[in-house]
Design a protein around this motif. Structure first.
Motif, short mmCIF file in Angstrom:
data_model
loop_
_atom_site.label_atom_id
_atom_site.label_comp_id
_atom_site.label_asym_id
_atom_site.label_seq_id
_atom_site.Cartn_x
_atom_site.Cartn_y
_atom_site.Cartn_z
N GLU A 221 0.02 -14.84 -61.31
CA GLU A 221 -0.12 -16.07 -60.22
C GLU A 221 0.16 -17.34 -60.94
O GLU A 221 0.73 -18.25 -60.55
CB GLU A 221 -1.56 -16.19 -59.73
CG GLU A 221 -1.62 -15.14 -58.65
CD GLU A 221 -3.05 -15.46 -57.84
OE1 GLU A 221 -3.51 -16.47 -57.87
OE2 GLU A 221 -3.41 -14.40 -57.16
N HIS B 227 -14.85 -23.50 -54.75
CA HIS B 227 -13.37 -22.67 -54.47
C HIS B 227 -13.12 -21.59 -55.77
O HIS B 227 -13.91 -21.74 -56.81
CB HIS B 227 -12.34 -23.56 -54.30
CG HIS B 227 -12.05 -24.34 -55.49
ND1 HIS B 227 -11.99 -25.99 -55.21
CD2 HIS B 227 -11.63 -24.24 -56.75
CE1 HIS B 227 -11.70 -26.38 -56.50
NE2 HIS B 227 -11.38 -25.32 -57.32
N HIS C 89 -7.71 -20.45 -57.82
CA HIS C 89 -7.41 -21.63 -57.17
C HIS C 89 -7.44 -22.92 -58.36
O HIS C 89 -6.55 -23.77 -58.42
CB HIS C 89 -8.11 -22.07 -55.97
CG HIS C 89 -7.85 -23.51 -55.46
ND1 HIS C 89 -6.84 -23.82 -54.75
CD2 HIS C 89 -8.43 -24.70 -55.66
CE1 HIS C 89 -6.81 -25.12 -54.59
NE2 HIS C 89 -7.66 -25.58 -54.86
N GLU C 90 -8.44 -22.85 -58.99
CA GLU C 90 -8.72 -24.05 -59.94
C GLU C 90 -7.46 -23.80 -61.06
O GLU C 90 -7.30 -24.84 -61.58
CB GLU C 90 -9.92 -23.73 -60.70
CG GLU C 90 -10.45 -24.98 -61.67
CD GLU C 90 -10.53 -26.30 -60.90
OE1 GLU C 90 -10.71 -27.21 -61.65
OE2 GLU C 90 -10.95 -26.50 -59.69
N LEU D 27 -4.38 -24.95 -59.76
CA LEU D 27 -4.41 -26.40 -59.72
C LEU D 27 -4.20 -26.94 -61.11
O LEU D 27 -3.11 -27.88 -61.16
CB LEU D 27 -5.74 -27.05 -59.23
CG LEU D 27 -5.99 -28.53 -59.30
CD1 LEU D 27 -5.14 -29.29 -58.31
CD2 LEU D 27 -7.55 -28.75 -59.25
N LEU E 59 1.00 -27.87 -54.85
CA LEU E 59 0.02 -26.90 -54.61
C LEU E 59 -0.10 -26.39 -53.14
O LEU E 59 -0.11 -25.26 -52.93
CB LEU E 59 -1.36 -27.24 -55.05
CG LEU E 59 -2.38 -26.11 -55.16
CD1 LEU E 59 -1.87 -25.14 -56.39
CD2 LEU E 59 -3.56 -26.52 -55.82
N GLU E 60 -0.08 -27.19 -52.20
CA GLU E 60 -0.10 -26.78 -50.99
C GLU E 60 1.32 -26.10 -50.63
O GLU E 60 1.06 -25.22 -49.82
CB GLU E 60 -0.31 -28.16 -49.96
CG GLU E 60 -1.56 -28.70 -50.07
CD GLU E 60 -1.59 -29.88 -49.17
OE1 GLU E 60 -0.71 -30.63 -48.68
OE2 GLU E 60 -2.79 -30.73 -49.21
N TYR F 182 1.09 -22.67 -51.72
CA TYR F 182 0.09 -21.57 -50.88
C TYR F 182 0.95 -21.24 -49.68
O TYR F 182 0.91 -20.33 -49.20
CB TYR F 182 -0.98 -22.39 -50.69
CG TYR F 182 -2.15 -22.22 -51.59
CD1 TYR F 182 -2.72 -21.07 -52.04
CD2 TYR F 182 -2.76 -23.39 -52.35
CE1 TYR F 182 -3.46 -20.63 -53.14
CE2 TYR F 182 -3.69 -23.13 -53.41
CZ TYR F 182 -4.09 -21.78 -53.73
OH TYR F 182 -4.88 -21.75 -54.70
#
Length: 182
Positions: free
Chosen positions: A17, A106, A110-111, A114, A145-146, A149
């Motif tokens: 990831e 979260h 995710h962190e 980011l 990032l958006e 996703y």
């Protein structure tokens, strides 16, 4: 694009990831596909040591970036096109990131995604020392990032559809078989 990950943090993370989000950002930022990037994941103590040595700041931090080659736009018109380069190193501290993720409500994944986007943008020359720089960098960071996703969700839907199609085709082949004795 070559992206290597060295996990020395003692915490298991989804390295694929991290590579995926870094690769997405580099492609979106139009970085030469032959560029190289190194990601190093450290424990709290090693990150605190780096933070003191390189930033003269006490304690650990979440991410640090160490650019390798100086990236300059433009250049001489008679200069050859720049080829691939070693962008540098992104150093992440999953343990520190886990605490931030918990505080923000979260997941660690995710962190870390980011922070990977943040680290890549630093390697590409973005900074947030001044208010206008911060506004620009953080808006770009959010957008990238958006978009990553969104791409991940679309890829997941495509993969599920391919699997459903494969199962349907496997079942439909039973209808084309002749019964024995005919």
């Amino acid at each position: 694009m070559t992206i290597e990950v060295s996990n020395e943090s003692g915490i298991e993370v989804a390295e694929d990831e991290l590579i995926g989000v870094a690769r997405f950002v580099l492609a979106r930022m139009d970085v030469n596909p032959g560029a190289e990037l190194s990601m190093i994941l450290l424990d709290i103590e090693a990150m605190a040591d780096l933070h003191v040595r390189w930033m003269d700041l006490p304690g650990p931090t979440d991410v640090m970036s160490f650019p390798m080659d100086e990236l300059e736009p433009g250049g001489r018109p008679d200069a050859p096109d720049p080829g691939p380069s070693m962008l540098g190193d992104i150093v992440l501290c999953p343990q520190f990131a886990a605490d931030q993720a918990a505080a923000a409500g979260h997941p660690l994944a995710h962190e870390l995604a980011l922070l990977t986007v943040h680290g890549v943008l630093h390697l590409l020359g973005y900074d947030h020392a001044e208010p206008e720089e911060e506004k620009e960098m953080f808006a770009l960071q959010r957008e990238l990032l958006e978009d990553w996703y969104i791409e991940q969700a679309a890829r997941h839907r495509r993969d599920r559809q391919v699997e459903r199609d494969r199962r349907l085709l496997d079942r439909s082949s039973d209808f084309h078989r002749r019964p024995e004795g005919l």
